[in-house]
Design a protein around this motif. Sequence first.
Motif, mmCIF file in Angstrom:
data_model
loop_
_atom_site.group_PDB
_atom_site.id
_atom_site.type_symbol
_atom_site.label_atom_id
_atom_site.label_comp_id
_atom_site.label_asym_id
_atom_site.label_seq_id
_atom_site.Cartn_x
_atom_site.Cartn_y
_atom_site.Cartn_z
ATOM 1 N N VAL A 28 5.547 -10.649 0.243
ATOM 2 C CA VAL A 28 5.164 -9.917 -0.842
ATOM 3 C C VAL A 28 5.463 -8.761 0.320
ATOM 4 N N GLY A 30 3.164 -5.308 0.177
ATOM 5 C CA GLY A 30 2.270 -4.751 -0.042
ATOM 6 C C GLY A 30 1.210 -6.107 -0.916
ATOM 7 N N ALA A 31 0.776 -4.918 -2.456
ATOM 8 C CA ALA A 31 0.043 -6.083 -3.268
ATOM 9 C C ALA A 31 1.055 -7.258 -3.748
ATOM 10 N N LEU A 32 2.144 -6.977 -4.050
ATOM 11 C CA LEU A 32 3.032 -7.195 -5.308
ATOM 12 C C LEU A 32 4.399 -8.269 -4.759
ATOM 13 N N TYR A 41 9.114 -0.603 -5.355
ATOM 14 C CA TYR A 41 7.966 -0.598 -3.937
ATOM 15 C C TYR A 41 7.915 0.152 -3.992
ATOM 16 N N ASP A 196 4.182 -9.398 5.071
ATOM 17 C CA ASP A 196 4.537 -8.516 3.920
ATOM 18 C C ASP A 196 5.698 -7.195 4.283
#
Length: 240
Positions: A28, A30-32, A41, A196
């Motif tokens: 990933v 971050g949150a994506l 991003y 991440d």
Amino acid sequence: MKRLILLILLFTYTGTTAQQVQVEISHVVGALPMQLKTTTYHNAAGDTFNITLFRYYLSNFLLTDATGKTVSADKAYFLVSEDSAASKQLLLQQFPAGKYTQLSFMIGVDSVLNFSGPQSGSLDPVYGMFWTWNSGYIMAKLEGYSPSSRLPNHMIQFHIGGYRAPHVTQRMVTLLLAKPLEISAGNTPKIRLQADAATWFNGDYKVSFRQIPGFMSPGMPADRIADNYQHMFTVQAIVN
């Protein structure tokens, strides 16, 4: 006689079966979810960027039980790459049966191999993770584009690796498991990890692509980015 044969077969089976552990990795930013080339991003410095290549070595896997006893998997070097689903499925071999509460591993290739020249298998230079002009292996690589970068075509290129004292970029990771990993004959438990990539630039050492659009040799910036990505892994699930 039949009972004796059965006992012999059972002894043979339990004595030769490798105790395996499967490690599944997802990426990933971050949150994506990580999607090469197509997703934009943001880093903590406010730069926008995409990722075209994300690749790193993992090695030296260890498990620790509740008493503090540590056991190691067979020596192996895994090249994990976002563009290869198979590379994100790691099969660790020859762990003894037991219950384990902690997983440790190295991001990168240990220093002995760095001084041993190019190797074969996953360490083959064909994968673009060996510096023939520098000091050994690239431990981790992230490439992409950012409008903030002043490199040609706004590239960002971070090749973190090599070994030139005092600059060392191998990093050990230790993760506590949410519940014990149970290894037994005939069973292959799974550990699901998430990495991440945002941690490369948003850790204690903040990276602005306006100031550092890339780094490709041993040195202080590589050390600090390795410090950052040492924290990129989290345990998502244990499946016994």
